[in-house]
Design a protein around this motif. Structure first.
Motif, short mmCIF file in Angstrom:
data_model
loop_
_atom_site.label_atom_id
_atom_site.label_comp_id
_atom_site.label_asym_id
_atom_site.label_seq_id
_atom_site.Cartn_x
_atom_site.Cartn_y
_atom_site.Cartn_z
N ALA A 1 0.83 -1.21 0.00
CA ALA A 1 0.00 0.00 0.00
C ALA A 1 0.86 1.26 0.00
O ALA A 1 0.58 2.22 -0.74
N LEU A 2 1.93 1.29 0.80
CA LEU A 2 2.75 2.50 0.91
C LEU A 2 3.66 2.69 -0.30
O LEU A 2 3.99 3.81 -0.66
N GLN A 3 4.05 1.60 -0.93
CA GLN A 3 4.88 1.70 -2.12
C GLN A 3 4.12 2.43 -3.24
O GLN A 3 4.69 3.25 -3.97
N VAL A 4 2.84 2.14 -3.37
CA VAL A 4 2.00 2.81 -4.37
C VAL A 4 1.95 4.32 -4.13
O VAL A 4 1.92 5.11 -5.08
N LEU A 5 1.97 4.71 -2.86
CA LEU A 5 1.89 6.13 -2.50
C LEU A 5 3.26 6.82 -2.48
O LEU A 5 3.37 7.97 -2.09
N LYS A 6 4.30 6.08 -2.92
CA LYS A 6 5.67 6.59 -2.99
C LYS A 6 6.18 7.06 -1.62
O LYS A 6 6.89 8.06 -1.50
N VAL A 7 5.82 6.31 -0.60
CA VAL A 7 6.28 6.58 0.76
C VAL A 7 7.69 6.05 0.93
O VAL A 7 8.00 4.93 0.51
N PHE A 8 8.56 6.84 1.53
CA PHE A 8 9.90 6.39 1.91
C PHE A 8 9.97 6.40 3.44
O PHE A 8 9.20 7.09 4.09
N GLY A 9 10.92 5.66 3.99
CA GLY A 9 11.10 5.73 5.43
C GLY A 9 11.42 4.40 6.07
O GLY A 9 11.72 3.40 5.39
N ARG A 10 11.32 4.38 7.39
CA ARG A 10 11.69 3.21 8.18
C ARG A 10 10.52 2.90 9.12
O ARG A 10 10.09 3.74 9.91
N ILE A 11 10.01 1.67 9.02
CA ILE A 11 8.86 1.26 9.82
C ILE A 11 9.17 -0.07 10.50
O ILE A 11 9.68 -0.99 9.86
N TYR A 12 8.85 -0.17 11.78
CA TYR A 12 8.99 -1.42 12.51
C TYR A 12 7.60 -1.93 12.90
O TYR A 12 6.76 -1.15 13.38
N VAL A 13 7.40 -3.21 12.70
CA VAL A 13 6.13 -3.86 13.04
C VAL A 13 6.42 -5.01 13.99
O VAL A 13 7.38 -5.76 13.80
N ALA A 14 5.60 -5.14 15.03
CA ALA A 14 5.76 -6.24 15.99
C ALA A 14 4.38 -6.63 16.53
O ALA A 14 3.38 -5.98 16.22
N HIS A 15 4.37 -7.68 17.32
CA HIS A 15 3.09 -8.09 17.91
C HIS A 15 2.48 -6.98 18.75
O HIS A 15 1.26 -6.92 18.91
N GLU A 16 3.33 -6.07 19.29
CA GLU A 16 2.82 -5.02 20.18
C GLU A 16 2.40 -3.75 19.45
O GLU A 16 1.86 -2.84 20.08
N GLY A 17 2.65 -3.66 18.10
CA GLY A 17 2.21 -2.46 17.41
C GLY A 17 3.12 -2.04 16.27
O GLY A 17 3.85 -2.85 15.69
N PHE B 1 14.35 10.63 3.92
CA PHE B 1 14.48 9.21 3.55
C PHE B 1 14.47 9.07 2.03
O PHE B 1 13.91 9.92 1.32
N TRP B 2 15.05 7.98 1.53
CA TRP B 2 15.05 7.75 0.08
C TRP B 2 14.67 6.33 -0.30
O TRP B 2 14.73 5.95 -1.45
N VAL B 3 14.24 5.54 0.68
CA VAL B 3 13.81 4.17 0.40
C VAL B 3 12.80 3.77 1.47
O VAL B 3 12.80 4.32 2.58
N LEU B 4 11.93 2.83 1.15
CA LEU B 4 10.96 2.31 2.12
C LEU B 4 11.47 0.99 2.68
O LEU B 4 11.71 0.04 1.95
N LYS B 5 11.65 0.96 4.00
CA LYS B 5 12.06 -0.27 4.69
C LYS B 5 11.06 -0.56 5.80
O LYS B 5 10.85 0.27 6.69
N ILE B 6 10.44 -1.73 5.73
CA ILE B 6 9.51 -2.16 6.77
C ILE B 6 10.01 -3.48 7.33
O ILE B 6 10.12 -4.46 6.59
#
Length: 346
Positions: free
Chosen positions: A48-64, A105-110
């Protein structure tokens, strides 16, 4: 099959960023909520975020989720609308950067992590839902005027060094997992006072407030949206800022100015300075504060040894860099610790 990872080199991605003509908005947000399948959530989010040209750093875990991103201004509303389709994120506050050039940021990392904030908490009775009370900017300023208020900075030393709230106590550690028990110990004789925890965007101080309550403290508050949200409220409402200096941020900017006060010093000459930089020697990459004069004198390096190193032939540099573990390489005068030295000398 959908592409769920970046396949372009970092160098090319950065070049593409600087060729963009549309302004980007830098945003941070987080939310503690249960995610049963973090990997599936991560993959859906990436598409979903790649389509919107979002860049950045995102962490996902069981807690949020914990995110620091940038988005083209024309896609901001679409991003917000998409995030609000996720029930736990509906109405989520998005912290918009105060001092922003859009080149954060210049790349999307999740990435999927065990926790969105590494806390070292193992007690199964710990409950994130039992957290401190939110305070906004006006309430923060009011509480700061109360002599019975203790303000605790839940950030690292290098963040505190360039900017912090007046009266704020530093918890002298390099990791959040060490800070939590230290904060409890430091404040054990003040359990009945007003205790306000704060951090950059709110994620650490929210967990810290829950940890303090878990350990018997009564009047615990945390700054809603952290320094970023506080600075925006102060600006929008014309209030005096009780935060002085710069707010360190974990992106390519390395800081956003909140007030004109320069409270730190150059780590090389000792003159007033608060610009963080990474040593130009890739074998060192030390994060430190450097004034403009020293940046010119040392060519962006942290020492004469590193300056000499960057003028060696590239092949010799690569050979000398082999096996060097930079780790979390940060200048921290309070703990008298400097970077590991390369064999080439200093």
């Amino acid at each position: 099959m959908a592409i769920l990872h970046n396949r372009v080199s970092q160098k090319e991605l950065k070049e593409r960023l600087y060729q963009e003509t549309e302004t980007r908005t830098t945003i941070s947000f987080y939310q503690y909520f249960p995610i049963p399948d973090p990997q599936a959530f991560r993959d859906e989010l990436y598409q979903a975020l790649q389509v919107l040209k979002v860049f950045g750093r995102i962490y996902v875990a069981h807690e949020g989720i914990n995110a620091q991103i940038s988005v083209p201004q024309s896609h901001y509303e679409a991003l917000q609308q998409y995030l609000y389709t996720i029930p736990a994120l509906n109405g989520l506050r998005l912290n918009i950067a105060v001092d922003d050039d859009g080149k954060s940021f210049w790349v999307l990392k999740i990435k999927v992590r065990d926790k969105i904030v590494a806390d070292g908490i193992t007690d199964p009775a710990f409950d994130m839902s039992n957290k401190g009370k939110y305070v906004n900017a006006a309430q923060m300023n009011e509480l700061l005027n109360d002599p019975d208020t203790i303000v605790v900075d839940m950030r690292n030393h290098y963040e505190y060094e360039v900017g912090h709230f007046v009266k704020a106590i530093e918890v002298p550690s390099d990791t959040f997992r060490e800070q939590l028990p230290m904060a409890v110990d430091m404040l054990k004789d003040h359990q009945d006072k007003n205790i306000i925890m704060y951090c950059t965007g709110g994620i650490r101080c929210e967990k810290a407030s829950a940890y303090m309550l878990h350990n018997g403290f009564k009047n615990v508050f945390h700054l809603e949206g952290g320094i970023i949200n506080y600075a925006r409220q102060v600006k929008d409402q014309g209030m005096d800022s009780k935060f002085i200096g710069k707010n360190f941020v974990f992106d390519d900017r390395l800081g956003e100015r909140i007030t004109e006060d320069v409270i730190a010093k150059c780590h090389q000459c000792g003159k007033p300075a608060d610009n963080h930089t990474n040593c130009a020697n890739e074998g060192c990459h030390l994060l430190f504060i450097q004034c403009e004069a020293c940046a010119q004198q040392y060519e962006g390096c942290c020492s004469k040894g590193c300056q000499d190193f960057i003028h060696l032939p590239e092949e010799e540099q690569k050979e000398l860099r082999k096996g060097v573990d930079k780790g979390s390489n940060v200048f921290n005068k309070s703990r008298a610790r400097l970077r590991p030295k390369l064999k080439h000398g200093d």
